[in-house]
Design an enzyme around this catalytic site. Structure first.
Site, PDB file in Angstrom:
ATOM      1  N   ASN A   1       0.880  -1.175   0.000  1.00  0.00           N
ATOM      2  CA  ASN A   1       0.000   0.000   0.000  1.00  0.00           C
ATOM      3  C   ASN A   1       0.917   1.224   0.000  1.00  0.00           C
ATOM      4  O   ASN A   1       1.505   1.555   1.022  1.00  0.00           O
ATOM      5  CB  ASN A   1      -0.893  -0.032   1.249  1.00  0.00           C
ATOM      6  CG  ASN A   1      -1.684   1.259   1.428  1.00  0.00           C
ATOM      7  OD1 ASN A   1      -1.710   2.112   0.528  1.00  0.00           O
ATOM      8  ND2 ASN A   1      -2.315   1.408   2.577  1.00  0.00           N
ATOM      9  N   TRP A   2       0.990   1.856  -1.156  1.00  0.00           N
ATOM     10  CA  TRP A   2       1.926   2.993  -1.287  1.00  0.00           C
ATOM     11  C   TRP A   2       1.418   4.243  -0.584  1.00  0.00           C
ATOM     12  O   TRP A   2       2.139   5.229  -0.452  1.00  0.00           O
ATOM     13  CB  TRP A   2       2.170   3.318  -2.762  1.00  0.00           C
ATOM     14  CG  TRP A   2       2.900   2.244  -3.515  1.00  0.00           C
ATOM     15  CD1 TRP A   2       3.283   1.012  -3.050  1.00  0.00           C
ATOM     16  CD2 TRP A   2       3.330   2.306  -4.884  1.00  0.00           C
ATOM     17  NE1 TRP A   2       3.930   0.316  -4.043  1.00  0.00           N
ATOM     18  CE2 TRP A   2       3.972   1.083  -5.175  1.00  0.00           C
ATOM     19  CE3 TRP A   2       3.229   3.275  -5.888  1.00  0.00           C
ATOM     20  CZ2 TRP A   2       4.519   0.811  -6.435  1.00  0.00           C
ATOM     21  CZ3 TRP A   2       3.764   3.006  -7.141  1.00  0.00           C
ATOM     22  CH2 TRP A   2       4.416   1.789  -7.408  1.00  0.00           C
ATOM     23  N   LYS A   3       0.135   4.227  -0.181  1.00  0.00           N
ATOM     24  CA  LYS A   3      -0.488   5.423   0.407  1.00  0.00           C
ATOM     25  C   LYS A   3      -0.285   6.623  -0.538  1.00  0.00           C
ATOM     26  O   LYS A   3      -0.234   6.419  -1.757  1.00  0.00           O
ATOM     27  CB  LYS A   3       0.058   5.650   1.822  1.00  0.00           C
ATOM     28  CG  LYS A   3      -0.061   4.359   2.660  1.00  0.00           C
ATOM     29  CD  LYS A   3       0.107   4.531   4.131  1.00  0.00           C
ATOM     30  CE  LYS A   3      -0.080   3.173   4.806  1.00  0.00           C
ATOM     31  NZ  LYS A   3      -0.001   3.230   6.249  1.00  0.00           N
TER      32      LYS A   3
ATOM     33  N   HIS B   1      -9.425   0.853   5.139  1.00  0.00           N
ATOM     34  CA  HIS B   1      -8.110   1.084   5.753  1.00  0.00           C
ATOM     35  C   HIS B   1      -8.271   2.024   6.951  1.00  0.00           C
ATOM     36  O   HIS B   1      -9.095   2.943   6.916  1.00  0.00           O
ATOM     37  CB  HIS B   1      -7.139   1.683   4.735  1.00  0.00           C
ATOM     38  CG  HIS B   1      -5.725   1.701   5.245  1.00  0.00           C
ATOM     39  ND1 HIS B   1      -5.274   2.684   6.095  1.00  0.00           N
ATOM     40  CD2 HIS B   1      -4.704   0.836   5.079  1.00  0.00           C
ATOM     41  CE1 HIS B   1      -4.010   2.418   6.416  1.00  0.00           C
ATOM     42  NE2 HIS B   1      -3.645   1.307   5.814  1.00  0.00           N
TER      43      HIS B   1
ATOM     44  N   GLU C   1      -6.703   4.500   7.937  1.00  0.00           N
ATOM     45  CA  GLU C   1      -6.586   5.939   7.634  1.00  0.00           C
ATOM     46  C   GLU C   1      -7.887   6.470   7.021  1.00  0.00           C
ATOM     47  O   GLU C   1      -8.271   7.618   7.255  1.00  0.00           O
ATOM     48  CB  GLU C   1      -5.379   6.176   6.716  1.00  0.00           C
ATOM     49  CG  GLU C   1      -4.074   6.035   7.497  1.00  0.00           C
ATOM     50  CD  GLU C   1      -2.902   5.468   6.709  1.00  0.00           C
ATOM     51  OE1 GLU C   1      -2.882   5.588   5.472  1.00  0.00           O
ATOM     52  OE2 GLU C   1      -2.004   4.891   7.360  1.00  0.00           O
TER      53      GLU C   1
ATOM     54  N   GLU D   1      -4.765  -5.068  10.699  1.00  0.00           N
ATOM     55  CA  GLU D   1      -3.776  -4.010  10.896  1.00  0.00           C
ATOM     56  C   GLU D   1      -4.038  -3.307  12.228  1.00  0.00           C
ATOM     57  O   GLU D   1      -4.883  -2.399  12.294  1.00  0.00           O
ATOM     58  CB  GLU D   1      -3.857  -2.989   9.757  1.00  0.00           C
ATOM     59  CG  GLU D   1      -3.590  -3.570   8.387  1.00  0.00           C
ATOM     60  CD  GLU D   1      -3.085  -2.517   7.400  1.00  0.00           C
ATOM     61  OE1 GLU D   1      -1.958  -2.673   6.920  1.00  0.00           O
ATOM     62  OE2 GLU D   1      -3.797  -1.532   7.138  1.00  0.00           O
TER      63      GLU D   1
ATOM     64  N   GLY E   1       2.891   2.402  10.679  1.00  0.00           N
ATOM     65  CA  GLY E   1       3.805   3.523  10.474  1.00  0.00           C
ATOM     66  C   GLY E   1       4.515   3.975  11.743  1.00  0.00           C
ATOM     67  O   GLY E   1       5.095   5.053  11.777  1.00  0.00           O
TER      68      GLY E   1
ATOM     69  N   SER F   1       3.985  -1.959  10.285  1.00  0.00           N
ATOM     70  CA  SER F   1       5.446  -1.951  10.455  1.00  0.00           C
ATOM     71  C   SER F   1       6.099  -3.292  10.121  1.00  0.00           C
ATOM     72  O   SER F   1       7.094  -3.674  10.727  1.00  0.00           O
ATOM     73  CB  SER F   1       5.822  -1.503  11.874  1.00  0.00           C
ATOM     74  OG  SER F   1       5.364  -0.168  12.094  1.00  0.00           O
TER      75      SER F   1
ATOM     76  N   GLY G   1       3.065  -0.978   4.178  1.00  0.00           N
ATOM     77  CA  GLY G   1       3.098   0.449   3.856  1.00  0.00           C
ATOM     78  C   GLY G   1       4.512   0.888   3.533  1.00  0.00           C
ATOM     79  O   GLY G   1       5.022   0.686   2.429  1.00  0.00           O
ATOM     80  N   GLY G   2       5.189   1.474   4.518  1.00  0.00           N
ATOM     81  CA  GLY G   2       6.526   2.049   4.312  1.00  0.00           C
ATOM     82  C   GLY G   2       7.499   1.152   3.573  1.00  0.00           C
ATOM     83  O   GLY G   2       8.187   1.594   2.635  1.00  0.00           O
TER      84      GLY G   2
HETATM   85  P1  13P Z   1       3.307   0.452   7.566  1.00  0.00           P
HETATM   86  O1  13P Z   1       3.828  -0.836   6.956  1.00  0.00           O
HETATM   87  O2  13P Z   1       4.005   1.658   7.057  1.00  0.00           O
HETATM   88  O3  13P Z   1       3.241   0.351   9.057  1.00  0.00           O
HETATM   89  O4  13P Z   1       1.788   0.598   7.054  1.00  0.00           O
HETATM   90  C1  13P Z   1       0.927  -0.470   7.175  1.00  0.00           C
HETATM   91  C2  13P Z   1      -0.311  -0.156   6.423  1.00  0.00           C
HETATM   92  O5  13P Z   1      -1.089   0.705   6.816  1.00  0.00           O
HETATM   93  C3  13P Z   1      -0.552  -0.877   5.190  1.00  0.00           C
HETATM   94  O6  13P Z   1      -1.851  -0.662   4.743  1.00  0.00           O
END
Ligand code: 13P
Length: 249
Positions: free
Chosen positions: A9-11, A94, A96, A166, A172, A211, A232-233
């Site tokens: 997930n590149w956000k 998600h 967010e 999650e 993050g 993470s 994510g990251g």
């Molecule tokens: P991180 O891997 O950056 O913690 O993000 C997880 C995430 O929200 C994937 O959707």
């Protein structure tokens, strides 16, 4: 046997140039990777992903969709549009989206159904915030989030879906759930669904997100009920992302 899936997930990150380089890096290691792989770029970069990834092992998907098929919803994107650009998956609910954009359980359930109607596989994201974990409410929260979809669409809808657990406090933050903490919730999710259909529950892929990186992926994904990751990251670096894809044994 559930085939592991690792989805990035590149956000809201990337540009044409950076994303082309990232996709090239992922493609270089994709065929050798042990897991299925998907990337979910920002919507405006989906045509680029479609162009670069066509015919490869790497699938792509959206990060969000509108709950309506079409119409006067300025700024929004429909499931049909994602499908039109070859998306296999779409993230739904998600944390967010839930926290920053006010998406509640009912809207998430609606989006889940609309995604499937458009021929997409929803990746339903669920998980508790820190306060809910600390007050012993993790299972109640996850159950409520699942029930919203179950009550609307029934257990049958999970045949064509993926779940991502999650824990919000791990997203993050660099603070990963321990493999045992994650496994406990994954088992809870699978058992809850198994009470309705053993077959659907045992075939369902439940990803962990929060993470996850090349260093901790092995231990997490080797847990019985963890079938890959939503990243994510670490999905923004091809080498790191591929390490996770290779941890998925
Ligand atoms: P991180 O891997 O950056 O913690 O993000 C997880 C995430 O929200 C994937 O959707």
């Amino acid at each position: 046997m559930r085939r592991p899936l690792v989805a990035g997930n590149w956000k809201m990150n990337g540009s044409k140039e950076a994303s082309s380089a990232l996709l090239k890096g992922i493609l270089a290691g994709a065929d050798a990777a042990v897991s299925d792989i998907a990337v979910c770029p920002p919507a405006i970069l989906i045509p680029l992903a479609a162009e670069k990834l066509a015919g490869s092992k790497v699938a792509w998907g959206g990060q969000n969709l509108n709950a309506n098929e079409s119409g006067a919803f300025t700024g929004e994107i429909s499931g049909g549009m994602l499908k039109d650009y070859g998306c296999t998956y779409v993230l739904v609910g998600h944390s967010e989206r839930r926290t920053l954009y006010g998406e509640d359980d009912a809207l998430v359930a609606q989006k889940f159904g609309v995604a499937q109607q458009a021929g997409l596989m929803p990746i339903l994201c669920i998980g508790e915030i820190l306060q809910e974990r600390e007050s012993g409410n993790t299972e109640a929260v996850v159950a409520r989030q699942l029930d919203a979809v179950l009550d609307t669409h029934g257990i049958g809808a999970f045949e064509n879906s993926v779940i991502a657990y999650e824990p919000v406090w791990a997203i993050g933050t660099g603070k990963t759930a321990t493999p045992e903490q994650a496994q406990d919730v994954h088992r809870f999710i699978r058992e809850k669904l198994a009470a309705l259909s053993d077959g659907i529950a045992s075939d369902l892929r439940i990803l962990y997100g929060g993470s996850m990186n090349g260093g901790n992926a092995n231990e997490l994904i080797s847990q019985d009920d963890i079938d890959g990751g939503l990243i994510g990251g670490a999905s923004l670096k091809a080498d790191e992302f591929l390490k996770i894809c290779n941890a998925a044994a």
